[in-house]
Design a protein around this motif. Structure first.
Motif, PDB file in Angstrom:
ATOM      1  N   LEU A 191       0.832  -1.214   0.000  1.00 16.33           N
ATOM      2  CA  LEU A 191       0.000   0.000   0.000  1.00 16.33           C
ATOM      3  C   LEU A 191       0.862   1.259   0.000  1.00 16.33           C
ATOM      4  O   LEU A 191       0.528   2.243  -0.667  1.00 16.33           O
ATOM      5  CB  LEU A 191      -0.925   0.000   1.222  1.00 16.33           C
ATOM      6  CG  LEU A 191      -2.120  -0.927   1.182  1.00 16.33           C
ATOM      7  CD1 LEU A 191      -2.826  -0.947   2.535  1.00 16.33           C
ATOM      8  CD2 LEU A 191      -3.091  -0.506   0.083  1.00 16.33           C
ATOM      9  N   ILE A 192       1.959   1.228   0.734  1.00 11.47           N
ATOM     10  CA  ILE A 192       2.864   2.381   0.767  1.00 11.47           C
ATOM     11  C   ILE A 192       3.454   2.633  -0.620  1.00 11.47           C
ATOM     12  O   ILE A 192       3.494   3.769  -1.094  1.00 11.47           O
ATOM     13  CB  ILE A 192       3.981   2.170   1.815  1.00 11.47           C
ATOM     14  CG1 ILE A 192       3.403   2.212   3.225  1.00 11.47           C
ATOM     15  CG2 ILE A 192       5.086   3.197   1.664  1.00 11.47           C
ATOM     16  CD1 ILE A 192       4.350   1.742   4.303  1.00 11.47           C
ATOM     17  N   ALA A 217       0.690   3.899  -2.954  1.00  9.19           N
ATOM     18  CA  ALA A 217       0.334   5.283  -2.623  1.00  9.19           C
ATOM     19  C   ALA A 217       1.394   6.250  -3.141  1.00  9.19           C
ATOM     20  O   ALA A 217       1.067   7.320  -3.665  1.00  9.19           O
ATOM     21  CB  ALA A 217       0.158   5.434  -1.118  1.00  9.19           C
ATOM     22  N   SER A 262      10.030   4.193  -1.860  1.00 10.37           N
ATOM     23  CA  SER A 262       9.147   3.896  -0.732  1.00 10.37           C
ATOM     24  C   SER A 262       9.166   2.414  -0.384  1.00 10.37           C
ATOM     25  O   SER A 262       9.196   2.041   0.789  1.00 10.37           O
ATOM     26  CB  SER A 262       7.713   4.326  -1.044  1.00 10.37           C
ATOM     27  OG  SER A 262       7.633   5.697  -1.219  1.00 10.37           O
ATOM     28  N   SER A 281       0.581   3.545   8.274  1.00 15.68           N
ATOM     29  CA  SER A 281      -0.665   4.247   7.924  1.00 15.68           C
ATOM     30  C   SER A 281      -0.385   5.696   7.548  1.00 15.68           C
ATOM     31  O   SER A 281      -0.955   6.220   6.585  1.00 15.68           O
ATOM     32  CB  SER A 281      -1.650   4.204   9.092  1.00 15.68           C
ATOM     33  OG  SER A 281      -1.947   2.896   9.449  1.00 15.68           O
ATOM     34  N   ASN A 328       2.405   6.888   6.354  1.00 16.25           N
ATOM     35  CA  ASN A 328       3.098   6.915   5.061  1.00 16.25           C
ATOM     36  C   ASN A 328       2.112   6.834   3.906  1.00 16.25           C
ATOM     37  O   ASN A 328       2.247   7.552   2.912  1.00 16.25           O
ATOM     38  CB  ASN A 328       4.120   5.782   4.966  1.00 16.25           C
ATOM     39  CG  ASN A 328       5.367   6.054   5.751  1.00 16.25           C
ATOM     40  OD1 ASN A 328       5.643   7.189   6.120  1.00 16.25           O
ATOM     41  ND2 ASN A 328       6.120   5.021   6.036  1.00 16.25           N
ATOM     42  N   VAL A 329       1.123   5.967   4.029  1.00 21.92           N
ATOM     43  CA  VAL A 329       0.104   5.848   2.982  1.00 21.92           C
ATOM     44  C   VAL A 329      -0.692   7.148   2.887  1.00 21.92           C
ATOM     45  O   VAL A 329      -0.873   7.707   1.800  1.00 21.92           O
ATOM     46  CB  VAL A 329      -0.836   4.652   3.255  1.00 21.92           C
ATOM     47  CG1 VAL A 329      -2.014   4.661   2.302  1.00 21.92           C
ATOM     48  CG2 VAL A 329      -0.079   3.339   3.149  1.00 21.92           C
ATOM     49  N   SER A 348       1.370  10.139   1.585  1.00 22.64           N
ATOM     50  CA  SER A 348       1.715  10.022   0.168  1.00 22.64           C
ATOM     51  C   SER A 348       0.553  10.494  -0.689  1.00 22.64           C
ATOM     52  O   SER A 348       0.747  11.166  -1.700  1.00 22.64           O
ATOM     53  CB  SER A 348       2.045   8.578  -0.195  1.00 22.64           C
ATOM     54  OG  SER A 348       3.270   8.210   0.347  1.00 22.64           O
TER      55      SER A 348
END
Length: 189
Positions: free
Chosen positions: A45-46, A49, A73, A118, A120-121, A124
């Motif tokens: 997810l990171i 994103a 990332s 969370s 970071n997502v 972004s």
């Protein structure tokens, strides 16, 4: 998979004391299930994103910069997780005189990083909320609450363990991102 990821993350962020007590009963669960059901989806997810952030927040469409951002990332999150786990495992053995247990340390670092992942997502996708970066300091409380029930740290050693662990968990991904930026100037955008 994502429902469990979401529920565990919310539980760890808003009720860390209860979450760690619940998770301490699951310490012996399948380690691969933890990695593939919690850590790897977060890292994915990171990276996604970061990729979509560059595509949708920049004025021009530049796939190359989006891929570079996603790679940076991905490497900093993935490497940061494993490097932090290894460092805490070595600290666990040398400073606290406990038996090495990489799997336990990986679970501790993964769950303790839930808020960081969370953020970071979120940051972004919405970089204008940069001030939310300060919420990463809440990781100190999450680690504090998990030290005794999950890692079985004794109360006299708790402050020392939390201090070292929090610095390692929070700073390792940022340090890796900085080092990767220096080593691979093509990743700077």
């Amino acid at each position: 998979m994502f429902k469990n990821l979401y529920n565990t993350t919310i539980f760890l962020i808003f009720k860390p004391s209860e979450a760690w007590k619940t998770l301490s009963g699951k310490r012996t669960d399948d380690h691969e299930k933890f990695l593939s059901g919690f850590v790897y989806p977060f890292i994915g997810l990171i990276a996604m994103a970061a990729f979509f952030s560059v595509l949708f927040t920049r004025k021009e469409f530049d796939l190359q910069i989006a891929l570079k951002s996603a790679i940076l990332s991905l490497l900093s999150s993935f490497g940061g997780f494993f490097l932090a786990s290894y460092s805490i495992n070595e600290l666990w053995y040398s400073l606290f005189k406990r038996e090495r247990d990489v799997k336990l340390c990986q679970k501790f670092v993964g769950y303790s990083s839930a808020l960081m992942f969370s953020l970071n997502v979120l940051l972004s996708l919405m970089p204008e909320f940069f001030f939310l970066r300060f919420l990463v300091l809440y990781t100190i409380y999450i680690v504090w609450e998990g030290a005794m029930p999950y890692m079985d740290v004794q109360e006299p050693e708790q402050l020392k363990f939390v201090s070292f662990s929090t610095v390692i968990i929070v700073m390792t991904p940022y340090a890796l991102e900085f080092i990767l930026g220096l080593l691979m100037p093509g990743l700077k955008f």
